[in-house]
Design an enzyme around this catalytic site. Structure first.
Site, PDB file in Angstrom:
ATOM      1  NE  ARG A  76      50.437 -68.040  42.442  1.00  0.00           N
ATOM      2  CZ  ARG A  76      49.179 -68.453  42.293  1.00  0.00           C
ATOM      3  NH1 ARG A  76      48.169 -67.661  42.619  1.00  0.00           N
ATOM      4  NH2 ARG A  76      48.914 -69.641  41.802  1.00  0.00           N
ATOM      5  CE1 TYR A 204      57.124 -69.242  47.381  1.00  0.00           C
ATOM      6  CE2 TYR A 204      55.238 -68.125  46.395  1.00  0.00           C
ATOM      7  CZ  TYR A 204      56.206 -69.110  46.356  1.00  0.00           C
ATOM      8  OH  TYR A 204      56.272 -69.947  45.273  1.00  0.00           O
ATOM      9  CE  LYS A 213      52.634 -66.715  38.423  1.00  0.00           C
ATOM     10  NZ  LYS A 213      52.565 -67.383  37.116  1.00  0.00           N
ATOM     11  CG  HIS A 233      49.649 -68.357  33.665  1.00  0.00           C
ATOM     12  ND1 HIS A 233      49.003 -69.231  34.511  1.00  0.00           N
ATOM     13  CD2 HIS A 233      50.951 -68.366  34.048  1.00  0.00           C
ATOM     14  CE1 HIS A 233      49.877 -69.744  35.366  1.00  0.00           C
ATOM     15  NE2 HIS A 233      51.063 -69.245  35.104  1.00  0.00           N
ATOM     16  CB  SER A 255      49.990 -74.965  39.039  1.00  0.00           C
ATOM     17  OG  SER A 255      48.811 -75.363  39.680  1.00  0.00           O
ATOM     18  CB  CYS A 257      50.322 -78.909  33.168  1.00  0.00           C
ATOM     19  SG  CYS A 257      48.612 -79.218  33.619  1.00  0.00           S
ATOM     20  CG  ASP A 282      54.863 -68.059  34.724  1.00  0.00           C
ATOM     21  OD1 ASP A 282      54.033 -68.986  34.684  1.00  0.00           O
ATOM     22  OD2 ASP A 282      54.839 -67.172  35.599  1.00  0.00           O
ATOM     23  CG  ASN A 371      55.092 -73.379  45.843  1.00  0.00           C
ATOM     24  OD1 ASN A 371      55.220 -73.554  44.631  1.00  0.00           O
ATOM     25  ND2 ASN A 371      54.698 -72.213  46.353  1.00  0.00           N
ATOM     26  NE  ARG A 373      57.499 -71.936  43.093  1.00  0.00           N
ATOM     27  CZ  ARG A 373      56.600 -71.747  42.127  1.00  0.00           C
ATOM     28  NH1 ARG A 373      56.966 -71.283  40.958  1.00  0.00           N
ATOM     29  NH2 ARG A 373      55.342 -72.058  42.341  1.00  0.00           N
ATOM     30  N   GLY A 498      60.060 -85.211  26.295  1.00  0.00           N
ATOM     31  CA  GLY A 498      60.575 -84.960  24.947  1.00  0.00           C
ATOM     32  C   GLY A 498      59.638 -85.447  23.851  1.00  0.00           C
ATOM     33  CG  ASP A 499      58.723 -89.498  23.371  1.00  0.00           C
ATOM     34  OD1 ASP A 499      59.313 -89.557  22.280  1.00  0.00           O
ATOM     35  OD2 ASP A 499      59.052 -90.179  24.366  1.00  0.00           O
TER      36      ASP A 499
HETATM   37  O1  TSX Z   1      56.363 -81.939  32.813  1.00  0.00           O
HETATM   38  C1  TSX Z   1      55.787 -82.944  32.465  1.00  0.00           C
HETATM   39  N1  TSX Z   1      55.440 -83.100  31.130  1.00  0.00           N
HETATM   40  C2  TSX Z   1      55.715 -82.024  30.150  1.00  0.00           C
HETATM   41  C3  TSX Z   1      57.076 -82.139  29.643  1.00  0.00           C
HETATM   42  C4  TSX Z   1      57.541 -81.521  28.557  1.00  0.00           C
HETATM   43  N2  TSX Z   1      55.501 -83.925  33.390  1.00  0.00           N
HETATM   44  C5  TSX Z   1      55.869 -83.775  34.802  1.00  0.00           C
HETATM   45  C6  TSX Z   1      54.684 -83.519  35.681  1.00  0.00           C
HETATM   46  C7  TSX Z   1      54.239 -82.114  35.717  1.00  0.00           C
HETATM   47  C8  TSX Z   1      54.996 -81.245  36.649  1.00  0.00           C
HETATM   48  C9  TSX Z   1      54.879 -85.062  32.982  1.00  0.00           C
HETATM   49  N3  TSX Z   1      54.476 -86.136  33.672  1.00  0.00           N
HETATM   50  C10 TSX Z   1      54.541 -85.258  31.645  1.00  0.00           C
HETATM   51  C11 TSX Z   1      54.835 -84.259  30.683  1.00  0.00           C
HETATM   52  O2  TSX Z   1      54.563 -84.419  29.497  1.00  0.00           O
HETATM   53  N4  TSX Z   1      53.916 -86.463  31.542  1.00  0.00           N
HETATM   54  C12 TSX Z   1      53.894 -86.978  32.792  1.00  0.00           C
HETATM   55  C13 TSX Z   1      53.312 -88.291  33.168  1.00  0.00           C
HETATM   56  C14 TSX Z   1      54.392 -89.347  33.049  1.00  0.00           C
HETATM   57  C15 TSX Z   1      55.249 -89.559  34.099  1.00  0.00           C
HETATM   58  C16 TSX Z   1      56.254 -90.541  33.961  1.00  0.00           C
HETATM   59  C17 TSX Z   1      56.352 -91.284  32.788  1.00  0.00           C
HETATM   60  C18 TSX Z   1      55.471 -91.053  31.754  1.00  0.00           C
HETATM   61  C19 TSX Z   1      54.492 -90.080  31.891  1.00  0.00           C
HETATM   62  N5  TSX Z   1      57.281 -92.320  32.579  1.00  0.00           N
HETATM   63  C20 TSX Z   1      58.190 -92.820  33.433  1.00  0.00           C
HETATM   64  O3  TSX Z   1      58.237 -92.429  34.554  1.00  0.00           O
HETATM   65  C21 TSX Z   1      59.120 -93.838  32.922  1.00  0.00           C
HETATM   66 MN    MN Z   2      52.759 -69.471  36.415  1.00  0.00          MN
END
Ligand code: TSX
Ligand code: MN
Length: 596
Positions: A76, A204, A213, A233, A255, A257, A282, A371, A373, A498-499
């Site tokens: 973008r 793009y 968007k 968003h 972005s 996260c 999204d 970037n 996709r 997952g945690d």
């Molecule tokens: O997407 C992520 N999440 C949300 C998941 C449901 N990522 C990927 C980066 C953003 C694009 C994350 N990265 C998350 C997260 O909750 N946390 C982290 C940081 C992280 C990266 C690796 C490990 C732990 C935390 N552990 C190992 O690599 C073993």
């Molecule tokens: Mn978005």
């Protein structure tokens, strides 16, 4: 220049507008898209013949396509994105603004004759679910088959949209031409007062798939304020507990996260009996239901997700989704006609990179663009919610704001009330990650993750949020999360992925009145024993002293940095936001925590 016999003669406004735009762009041919399977096959064949897309290995990736955008056209373009309202004040200090007359003239000069020798596709599309009161209809005129094939996945496209429109003139008028793909002749202009979007000089995704968007966020946010609803968003997920009860959450994250990963979360083994259902990854459109709760739909029909980092560990649901009927853009193409990107699996020995050049694992260059996709149908996602196409939407129990912060922001906290929650969302921030886009670790404010997507004045947007809180009889509770806290050695403390369900579980138990909290200066924090740590090797002590710790000095500095941003909003910033800021400072300076 001839329209085909599929022209819907019952909608005079639509036909007249298509003819007017065709007169401007002068295509050789006009094709009205119906969204059929036959049409998909025909357009795919044509796009392959003219080199717009390539076929992938049809045994391993059935009905999947491969596309590369121009090297200067991979993201973008915020500096070329404009809100063209009559008054500059309505665009506000955080948007680029252009006078609508000037914009129509400037872009009109680029559109003039831009489709000579090409076909203009008329793409009717529905944002929403057939029969839903949330729905908006758009028509995108484009000279790009790539756009048509993507719109076919990302929206409900063709006959279904025209049927829903009928003879109404209430539709968003989208015009797109690749033109000559020159950056100095590239503009993405929104005319909210005319319900119109003009995009030129790009091919793009975010710039040209006008339903996403441009319509579903920038134009829709403007309409939402006018009509009393919200376009946000946000991802939408349903969390089902072992007793079979489902709570729906909406989450706004900037972005990088992992919004798509959270939307498709797989519960960890120790949370047996839980299930996470994907409604959207999204965009959320939210309206007050007749029961007084806030209800949400995902107006899209597909995922336009970032490929790098996606793999069978980080997001198995996304991986399963993209095994067929998927368009891959700017990834690496392997010699066996499958695809690869950084973070998918071990490096292949060789391939053709996103630029179209031969690549080897030792070249030291990125095989896929950061970037790059995938475009894939949401219906193929194994975790897709049975409710995702319910025209009523799903009731939202909580809204989660998030950011990527190495320090300062704790794992999770709850706002004291709606007004305080709006302040928390308005002061959201994330630290930059990509080394390519400037320095790493720089704090960027991104209120409600809407900074690049709000189609009007940011101060008025905060005001709309405050007004909605007064109008919703049973509003969702508002939270803030941060998966990215680091220790002194620069390692992530929280395992994430997952945690994160452990945090969602606490949020839901706060909503249902089951989990305990501690009142801190920034909001309600989890009481250490109210977060389920079973199966994790993080101690209660570590949780409290690191992940849930509030450093008062850090937070006073944070509050000062927030104020610098709010000062930029100017006189439309609601008093309530300033009051919340003052109350925060006062609580920080008093510095007490109380068990509640
Ligand atoms: O997407 C992520 N999440 C949300 C998941 C449901 N990522 C990927 C980066 C953003 C694009 C994350 N990265 C998350 C997260 O909750 N946390 C982290 C940081 C992280 C990266 C690796 C490990 C732990 C935390 N552990 C190992 O690599 C073993
Ligand atoms: Mn978005």
């Amino acid at each position: 220049m001839k329209s085909t016999d599929q022209t819907p003669m019952n909608n005079k406004t639509l036909v007249a507008w298509v003819e007017e735009m065709a007169k401007l762009c002068q295509p050789d041919k006009i094709v009205w898209c119906d969204g059929s399977e036959e049409e998909k096959i025909r357009l795919t064949r044509q796009a392959i013949e003219c080199g717009e897309v390539e076929e992938l290995n049809q045994e391993k990736l059935p009905s999947c396509l491969y596309a590369r955008s121009a090297e200067n056209d991979v993201a973008r373009v915020e500096h070329l994105t404009f809100i063209c309202s009559r008054s500059q004040k309505d665009a506000g200090p955080t948007n680029n603004w252009m006078d609508p007359r000037e914009a129509y003239k400037k872009l009109g000069d680029i559109f003039r004759g831009s489709m000579r020798g090409r076909t203009m596709y008329v793409v009717p599309f529905l944002m929403g679910i057939p029969g839903s009161p949330f729905n908006k209809i758009g028509i995108e005129l484009t000279d790009s088959i790539y756009v048509v094939l993507n719109m076919r996945i990302m929206t409900r496209m063709g006959k279904v949209a025209l049927d829903e429109l009928g003879s109404s003139s209430d539709f968003t008028r989208g015009l797109h031409s690749k033109a000559d793909l020159r950056v100095d002749r590239r503009y993405i202009c929104h005319f909210p007062e005319d319900n119109t979007i003009w995009s030129v000089g790009s091919n793009y995704g975010g710039n040209v798939l006008l339903g996403k968007k441009c319509l579903a966020l920038r134009i829709a946010s403007w309409l939402g304020r006018k009509e009393g609803w919200m376009a946000e968003h946000m991802l939408i997920v349903g969390v089902e507990n072992p007793r079979g009860e489902i709570h729906y959450l909406a989450g706004a994250f900037p972005s990088a996260c992992g919004k798509t990963n959270l939307a498709m979360l797989v519960p960890p083994p120790s949370l047996r009996g839980y299930k996470v259902w994907t409604v959207g990854d999204d965009i959320a459109w939210l309206r007050i239901g007749s029961d007084g709760r806030l209800w949400a739909i995902n107006p899209e029909a597909g995922f336009f997700g970032v490929a790098p980092g996606t793999n069978w560990k980080t997001n198995p649901n996304a991986m399963a989704t993209i095994q067929r009927n998927t368009i891959f853009t700017n990834v690496l193409k392997k010699l066996d006609g499958t695809v690869w990107w950084e973070g998918l699996e071990d490096l292949p020995a060789e391939g053709i990179d996103w630029r179209g050049r031969p690549w080897t694992s030792t070249s030291g260059e990125k095989g896929a663009h950061p970037n790059s996709r995938f475009t894939a149908p949401a219906s193929q996602c194994p975790s897709i919610s049975p409710e995702w196409e319910n025209p009523r939407g799903v009731p939202i129990s909580a809204i989660i704001f998030g950011g990527r912060r190495a320090r300062v922001a704790p794992l999770v906290y709850q706002s004291f009330d709606w007004q305080h929650g709006v302040f928390v969302g308005a002061s959201m921030a994330s630290e930059t990650t990509a080394a390519a886009t400037g320095r790493v670790g720089v704090v960027r404010r991104d209120p409600m993750a809407m900074l690049p997507f709000c189609g009007y004045n940011m101060g008025d947007y905060f005001r709309h949020w405050l007004n909605m809180g007064r109008k919703i009889p049973h509003p969702p509770k508002l939270f803030h999360v941060n998966w990215f806290r680091m220790d002194e050695t620069g390692k992530f403390i929280w395992p994430g992925f997952g945690d994160n369900l452990r945090v969602l579980e606490w949020i839901i138990e706060r909503v249902t009145g089951k989990a305990e909290a501690v009142e801190s200066p920034i909001g309600y924090l989890p009481k250490a024993n109210s977060i389920n740590l079973e199966g994790l090797n993080i101690s209660r002590e570590k949780l409290e002293s690191t992940l849930l710790n509030i450093d008062l000095d850090d937070w006073i500095a944070e509050a000062e940095s927030q104020m610098e941003f709010f000062n930029k909003i100017g006189d439309t910033l609601p008093q309530e936001i300033l009051q919340e800021h003052q109350k925060l400072l006062k609580r920080l300076k008093r510095g007490t925590s109380v068990l509640v």
